[in-house]
Motif scaffolding. Structure first.
Motif, PDB file in Angstrom:
ATOM      1  N   MET A  68       0.714  -1.240   0.074  1.00 44.73           N
ATOM      2  CA  MET A  68      -0.171   0.012   0.014  1.00 44.73           C
ATOM      3  C   MET A  68       0.977   1.206  -0.039  1.00 44.73           C
ATOM      4  O   MET A  68       2.009   1.275   0.730  1.00 44.73           O
ATOM      5  CB  MET A  68      -0.931   0.169   1.179  1.00 44.73           C
ATOM      6  N   ASN A  69       0.635   2.084  -0.928  1.00 39.42           N
ATOM      7  CA  ASN A  69       1.193   3.393  -0.879  1.00 39.42           C
ATOM      8  C   ASN A  69       0.841   4.459   0.111  1.00 39.42           C
ATOM      9  O   ASN A  69      -0.311   4.408   0.600  1.00 39.42           O
ATOM     10  CB  ASN A  69       0.896   4.093  -2.404  1.00 39.42           C
ATOM     11  N   TYR A  70       1.738   5.387   0.745  1.00 38.95           N
ATOM     12  CA  TYR A  70       1.105   6.087   1.642  1.00 38.95           C
ATOM     13  C   TYR A  70       1.479   7.684   1.061  1.00 38.95           C
ATOM     14  O   TYR A  70       2.605   7.910   0.563  1.00 38.95           O
ATOM     15  CB  TYR A  70       2.296   6.015   3.003  1.00 38.95           C
ATOM     16  N   TYR A  71       0.482   8.547   1.386  1.00 33.69           N
ATOM     17  CA  TYR A  71       0.447   9.854   0.797  1.00 33.69           C
ATOM     18  C   TYR A  71       1.451  10.622   1.816  1.00 33.69           C
ATOM     19  O   TYR A  71       1.447  10.459   3.020  1.00 33.69           O
ATOM     20  CB  TYR A  71      -0.642  10.473   0.667  1.00 33.69           C
ATOM     21  N   GLU A  72       2.271  11.782   1.388  1.00 32.37           N
ATOM     22  CA  GLU A  72       2.794  12.649   2.197  1.00 32.37           C
ATOM     23  C   GLU A  72       1.713  13.662   2.572  1.00 32.37           C
ATOM     24  O   GLU A  72       0.923  14.179   1.659  1.00 32.37           O
ATOM     25  CB  GLU A  72       3.746  13.378   1.291  1.00 32.37           C
ATOM     26  N   ASN A  73       1.806  14.178   3.862  1.00 32.44           N
ATOM     27  CA  ASN A  73       0.727  14.969   4.357  1.00 32.44           C
ATOM     28  C   ASN A  73       1.335  16.213   5.151  1.00 32.44           C
ATOM     29  O   ASN A  73       0.480  17.032   5.512  1.00 32.44           O
ATOM     30  CB  ASN A  73      -0.363  14.361   5.111  1.00 32.44           C
ATOM     31  N   GLU A  74       2.570  16.616   4.925  1.00 29.36           N
ATOM     32  CA  GLU A  74       3.266  17.630   5.546  1.00 29.36           C
ATOM     33  C   GLU A  74       2.676  19.114   5.079  1.00 29.36           C
ATOM     34  O   GLU A  74       2.467  19.942   5.681  1.00 29.36           O
ATOM     35  CB  GLU A  74       4.645  17.668   5.623  1.00 29.36           C
ATOM     36  N   PHE A  75       2.739  19.121   3.468  1.00 33.05           N
ATOM     37  CA  PHE A  75       2.314  20.313   2.876  1.00 33.05           C
ATOM     38  C   PHE A  75       1.025  20.051   2.073  1.00 33.05           C
ATOM     39  O   PHE A  75       0.419  21.162   1.553  1.00 33.05           O
ATOM     40  CB  PHE A  75       3.458  20.774   1.863  1.00 33.05           C
ATOM     41  N   SER A  76       0.611  18.944   1.772  1.00 33.44           N
ATOM     42  CA  SER A  76      -0.545  18.629   0.889  1.00 33.44           C
ATOM     43  C   SER A  76      -1.452  17.631   1.758  1.00 33.44           C
ATOM     44  O   SER A  76      -1.201  16.688   2.433  1.00 33.44           O
ATOM     45  CB  SER A  76       0.026  17.742  -0.264  1.00 33.44           C
ATOM     46  N   ASN A  77      -2.917  17.987   1.371  1.00 33.30           N
ATOM     47  CA  ASN A  77      -3.862  17.015   1.960  1.00 33.30           C
ATOM     48  C   ASN A  77      -4.590  16.077   0.747  1.00 33.30           C
ATOM     49  O   ASN A  77      -5.432  15.524   1.033  1.00 33.30           O
ATOM     50  CB  ASN A  77      -4.724  17.863   2.664  1.00 33.30           C
TER      51      ASN A  77
ATOM     52  N   GLU B  40       4.854  17.692  -3.153  1.00 30.79           N
ATOM     53  CA  GLU B  40       3.972  16.664  -2.481  1.00 30.79           C
ATOM     54  C   GLU B  40       2.849  16.397  -3.225  1.00 30.79           C
ATOM     55  O   GLU B  40       2.398  15.223  -3.191  1.00 30.79           O
ATOM     56  CB  GLU B  40       3.931  17.272  -1.026  1.00 30.79           C
ATOM     57  N   GLU B  41       2.247  17.593  -3.666  1.00 30.81           N
ATOM     58  CA  GLU B  41       0.966  17.354  -4.393  1.00 30.81           C
ATOM     59  C   GLU B  41       1.010  16.453  -5.794  1.00 30.81           C
ATOM     60  O   GLU B  41       0.246  15.721  -6.025  1.00 30.81           O
ATOM     61  CB  GLU B  41       0.126  18.459  -4.604  1.00 30.81           C
ATOM     62  N   ILE B  42       2.060  16.604  -6.294  1.00 35.50           N
ATOM     63  CA  ILE B  42       2.212  16.146  -7.554  1.00 35.50           C
ATOM     64  C   ILE B  42       2.650  14.227  -7.185  1.00 35.50           C
ATOM     65  O   ILE B  42       2.034  13.485  -7.888  1.00 35.50           O
ATOM     66  CB  ILE B  42       3.674  16.677  -8.597  1.00 35.50           C
TER      67      ILE B  42
ATOM     68  N   ILE C 220      -6.304  19.697  -4.040  1.00 34.40           N
ATOM     69  CA  ILE C 220      -5.279  20.329  -4.145  1.00 34.40           C
ATOM     70  C   ILE C 220      -5.067  22.000  -4.159  1.00 34.40           C
ATOM     71  O   ILE C 220      -6.391  22.677  -4.508  1.00 34.40           O
ATOM     72  CB  ILE C 220      -4.459  20.132  -5.753  1.00 34.40           C
ATOM     73  N   THR C 221      -4.063  22.493  -3.448  1.00 38.86           N
ATOM     74  CA  THR C 221      -4.132  23.923  -3.136  1.00 38.86           C
ATOM     75  C   THR C 221      -4.042  24.862  -4.386  1.00 38.86           C
ATOM     76  O   THR C 221      -2.935  24.504  -5.128  1.00 38.86           O
ATOM     77  CB  THR C 221      -2.938  24.228  -2.118  1.00 38.86           C
ATOM     78  N   LYS C 222      -4.968  25.622  -4.535  1.00 37.59           N
ATOM     79  CA  LYS C 222      -4.847  26.446  -5.776  1.00 37.59           C
ATOM     80  C   LYS C 222      -4.200  27.855  -5.302  1.00 37.59           C
ATOM     81  O   LYS C 222      -4.683  28.560  -4.233  1.00 37.59           O
ATOM     82  CB  LYS C 222      -6.224  26.970  -6.088  1.00 37.59           C
TER      83      LYS C 222
ATOM     84  N   ASP D  69       7.847  30.771  -2.915  1.00 38.91           N
ATOM     85  CA  ASP D  69       8.865  30.443  -1.911  1.00 38.91           C
ATOM     86  C   ASP D  69       9.044  29.138  -1.799  1.00 38.91           C
ATOM     87  O   ASP D  69       8.396  28.237  -2.519  1.00 38.91           O
ATOM     88  CB  ASP D  69       8.572  31.113  -0.576  1.00 38.91           C
ATOM     89  N   ALA D  70      10.021  28.375  -0.984  1.00 34.46           N
ATOM     90  CA  ALA D  70      10.289  27.127  -0.704  1.00 34.46           C
ATOM     91  C   ALA D  70       9.229  26.202  -0.484  1.00 34.46           C
ATOM     92  O   ALA D  70       8.526  25.188  -0.648  1.00 34.46           O
ATOM     93  CB  ALA D  70      11.313  26.939   0.125  1.00 34.46           C
ATOM     94  N   THR D  71       8.229  27.005   0.668  1.00 36.99           N
ATOM     95  CA  THR D  71       7.055  26.193   0.859  1.00 36.99           C
ATOM     96  C   THR D  71       6.066  25.905  -0.149  1.00 36.99           C
ATOM     97  O   THR D  71       5.461  24.809  -0.271  1.00 36.99           O
ATOM     98  CB  THR D  71       6.219  26.911   2.189  1.00 36.99           C
ATOM     99  N   THR D  72       5.927  26.954  -1.051  1.00 38.87           N
ATOM    100  CA  THR D  72       5.177  26.702  -2.192  1.00 38.87           C
ATOM    101  C   THR D  72       5.690  25.677  -3.213  1.00 38.87           C
ATOM    102  O   THR D  72       4.872  24.450  -3.426  1.00 38.87           O
ATOM    103  CB  THR D  72       4.977  27.860  -3.073  1.00 38.87           C
ATOM    104  N   PHE D  73       6.933  25.483  -3.007  1.00 35.76           N
ATOM    105  CA  PHE D  73       7.674  24.542  -4.081  1.00 35.76           C
ATOM    106  C   PHE D  73       7.487  23.275  -3.693  1.00 35.76           C
ATOM    107  O   PHE D  73       6.978  22.131  -4.099  1.00 35.76           O
ATOM    108  CB  PHE D  73       9.059  24.948  -4.401  1.00 35.76           C
TER     109      PHE D  73
END
Length: 107
Positions: A1-10, A73-75, A16-18, A64-68
């Motif tokens: 099972m794959n696990y999603y990253e959730n630090e910056f993305s839900n 993470e969303e990709i 996805i954050t617009k 900024d770096a947070t946006t990147f």
């Protein structure tokens, strides 16, 4: 099972954050030019102070770096999600490498 990253993305539990970034215009050009001039002179501390003082306005224009990191993470989460969407049913003696939500029926 794959696990999603959730630090910056839900994603995929939330959309996805617009980001609605703007191109530099006359309203912000003087601040951006001042920051760029200070950076070119090696005065990073002064440039940083101007950025912090104008952060509420600049965040519409500057990536900024947070946006990147959010985009990265969303990709990544989107790739995982896309791989899992196609459900397969396997009829084999031995369980194959199944993706999340696939079905294996041993014969």
């Amino acid at each position: 099972m794959n696990y999603y990253e959730n630090e910056f993305s839900n994603f995929p539990t939330k959309k996805i954050t617009k980001h609605n970034f703007k191109n530099v215009d006359d309203d912000i050009a003087s601040i951006v030019n001042q920051i760029n001039t200070l950076r070119s002179q090696g005065l990073y501390g002064q440039a940083s102070r101007i950025i912090q003082a104008n952060l509420d306005v600049l965040n519409q224009y500057v990536i900024d770096a947070t946006t990147f990191r959010t985009w990265e993470e969303e990709i990544y989460n989107t790739q995982l999600y896309a791989k899992q969407v196609q459900q397969c049913v396997y009829f084999d003696d031995v369980e194959p490498d199944c993706q999340y939500n696939d079905v294996w029926i041993g014969v």
